[in-house]
Design a protein around this motif. Structure first.
Motif, short mmCIF file in Angstrom:
data_model
loop_
_atom_site.label_atom_id
_atom_site.label_comp_id
_atom_site.label_asym_id
_atom_site.label_seq_id
_atom_site.Cartn_x
_atom_site.Cartn_y
_atom_site.Cartn_z
N LYS A 1 7.68 18.48 -5.57
CA LYS A 1 8.70 17.66 -6.23
C LYS A 1 10.11 17.96 -5.73
N SER A 2 10.29 19.09 -5.07
CA SER A 2 11.63 19.45 -4.59
C SER A 2 11.52 20.07 -3.20
N ARG A 3 12.68 20.28 -2.61
CA ARG A 3 12.70 20.87 -1.27
C ARG A 3 12.21 22.32 -1.30
N SER A 4 12.46 23.02 -2.40
CA SER A 4 11.98 24.41 -2.49
C SER A 4 10.45 24.46 -2.62
N ASP A 5 9.88 23.47 -3.33
CA ASP A 5 8.42 23.37 -3.40
C ASP A 5 7.83 23.10 -2.01
N LEU A 6 8.54 22.28 -1.25
CA LEU A 6 8.09 21.96 0.10
C LEU A 6 8.13 23.21 0.99
N PHE A 7 9.20 23.98 0.88
CA PHE A 7 9.30 25.21 1.67
C PHE A 7 8.20 26.19 1.30
N ALA A 8 7.91 26.31 0.01
CA ALA A 8 6.84 27.22 -0.44
C ALA A 8 5.48 26.74 0.08
N ALA A 9 5.28 25.42 0.11
CA ALA A 9 4.00 24.88 0.60
C ALA A 9 3.84 25.13 2.10
N LEU A 10 4.93 25.14 2.83
CA LEU A 10 4.85 25.39 4.28
C LEU A 10 4.39 26.81 4.57
N ASN A 11 4.60 27.73 3.63
CA ASN A 11 4.22 29.13 3.84
C ASN A 11 2.83 29.46 3.30
N ARG A 12 2.17 28.49 2.68
CA ARG A 12 0.82 28.73 2.16
C ARG A 12 -0.19 28.66 3.29
N ARG A 13 -1.21 29.48 3.20
CA ARG A 13 -2.24 29.56 4.26
C ARG A 13 -3.45 28.68 3.96
N ASP A 14 -3.58 28.19 2.74
CA ASP A 14 -4.77 27.41 2.39
C ASP A 14 -4.62 25.92 2.67
N ILE A 15 -3.48 25.50 3.21
CA ILE A 15 -3.26 24.09 3.53
C ILE A 15 -3.72 23.83 4.97
N PRO A 16 -4.49 22.78 5.20
CA PRO A 16 -4.97 22.48 6.57
C PRO A 16 -3.80 22.19 7.53
N GLU A 17 -4.07 22.42 8.80
CA GLU A 17 -3.04 22.27 9.84
C GLU A 17 -2.48 20.85 9.89
N GLU A 18 -3.33 19.87 9.70
CA GLU A 18 -2.89 18.47 9.75
C GLU A 18 -1.86 18.19 8.64
#
Length: 71
Positions: A41-58
């Motif tokens: 919902k926010s840019r900080s949530d987006l930054f946190a999601a970029l550092n997660r390892r469980d999200i697929p590369e695509e």
């Protein structure tokens, strides 16, 4: 009278078809939308999601493209 009944049946069938098609499109859009998929919902949530390892590369690539856009 028969003509009216035929017209109503065709119209009802067409409405049901359009409803089912639009529901299918909405489902596809939701599955392709990474912001909704990972509840961003926010840019900080987006930054946190970029550092997660469980999200697929695509999905990470899509998120990175969104993050690199100017505000």
């Amino acid at each position: 009278m028969t003509l009216i009944i035929i017209f109503l049946i065709v119209a009802a069938t067409l409405q049901v078809g359009i409803f089912l098609y639009s529901r299918n499109l909405k489902k596809q859009w939701k599955s392709d939308d990474v912001l909704t998929k990972y509840n961003i919902k926010s840019r900080s949530d987006l930054f946190a999601a970029l550092n997660r390892r469980d999200i697929p590369e695509e999905d990470l690539t899509k998120l990175n493209d969104i993050y690199d856009q100017p505000e």
